[in-house]
Design an enzyme around this catalytic site. Structure first.
Site, PDB file in Angstrom:
ATOM      1  N   CYS A 113       0.833  -1.197   0.000  1.00 21.76           N
ATOM      2  CA  CYS A 113       0.000   0.000   0.000  1.00 21.76           C
ATOM      3  C   CYS A 113       0.873   1.254   0.000  1.00 21.76           C
ATOM      4  O   CYS A 113       1.596   1.517  -0.943  1.00 21.76           O
ATOM      5  CB  CYS A 113      -0.965  -0.062   1.181  1.00 21.76           C
ATOM      6  SG  CYS A 113      -2.338   1.089   1.099  1.00 21.76           S
ATOM      7  N   HIS A 114       0.833   2.059   1.072  1.00 18.55           N
ATOM      8  CA  HIS A 114       1.675   3.243   1.201  1.00 18.55           C
ATOM      9  C   HIS A 114       3.044   2.907   1.813  1.00 18.55           C
ATOM     10  O   HIS A 114       3.899   3.784   1.927  1.00 18.55           O
ATOM     11  CB  HIS A 114       0.992   4.303   2.077  1.00 18.55           C
ATOM     12  CG  HIS A 114      -0.166   4.976   1.426  1.00 18.55           C
ATOM     13  ND1 HIS A 114      -1.401   4.365   1.301  1.00 18.55           N
ATOM     14  CD2 HIS A 114      -0.290   6.194   0.862  1.00 18.55           C
ATOM     15  CE1 HIS A 114      -2.234   5.191   0.695  1.00 18.55           C
ATOM     16  NE2 HIS A 114      -1.587   6.312   0.409  1.00 18.55           N
TER      17      HIS A 114
END
Length: 180
Positions: A113-114
């Site tokens: 994800c991030h």
């Protein structure tokens, strides 16, 4: 998957704001495969997980403080996402050095994800192909990485994935990569 990672120790690097499912599911997969998984964070105590960046979820007990561990303590590293978590991590010199040292040592690293934001901060994406949450892809490109739209990518020991929907593929891949 049971037993593939017996004797292996994995650092799960997370801070306040971690996306709960991206912490829980990889830890479960790695533990079921036989690994010991330590939750490593910026300080001792508990970290606050989130659901979708906006809803507080559970709190998790930290096993080790990042300033007091080193690459030699672990066989592999996982960085979960959530927007706030990697932003907190990339602001901490010890966390950034920990990630940079893992990649330099050639040990497997995974981020979802991030999570790749800290890979950018550690200056380890140059020349690598990654995937991530769409909003950080420009940062990856600006740091010299190539971004692809795939559920999971492994390039020179760094495994990345896009979002919680990719967790089954991400978890299967990290177990395989960490066992190699």
């Amino acid at each position: 998957m049971a037993g593939e990672l017996n004797g292996r120790t994995v650092a799960l690097l997370a801070a306040d704001g971690v996306e709960q499912v991206e912490l829980v599911e990889p830890r479960k997969a790695l533990t079921e495969a036989g690994a010991r998984v330590d939750l490593v964070s910026l300080r001792n105590g508990r970290i606050q997980a989130m659901n979708g960046d906006i809803e507080p979820a559970d709190r998790f007990e930290v096993d080790r403080e990042v300033a007091k561990v080193g690459v030699g303590d672990y066989d592999a590293l996982v960085v979960p996402g959530g927007t706030i978590n990697p932003d907190n991590l990339r602001s901490d010199a010890d966390a950034v050095a920990f990630v940079r040292d893992f990649v330099a040592a050639g040990k497997p690293v995974a981020a979802i994800c991030h999570g790749p934001w800290i890979l950018v901060e550690a200056d380890v994406v140059r020349g690598r192909t990654l995937t991530s949450y769409p909003s950080i892809r420009t940062d990856i490109r600006n740091a010299g990485g190539t971004v692809v739209e795939e559920e999971v990518v492994t390039d020179h020991g760094v495994t990345t994935s896009r979002n919680p929907d990719d967790l089954p593929a991400f978890c299967a891949r990290i177990v395989r990569e960490f066992a190699a």
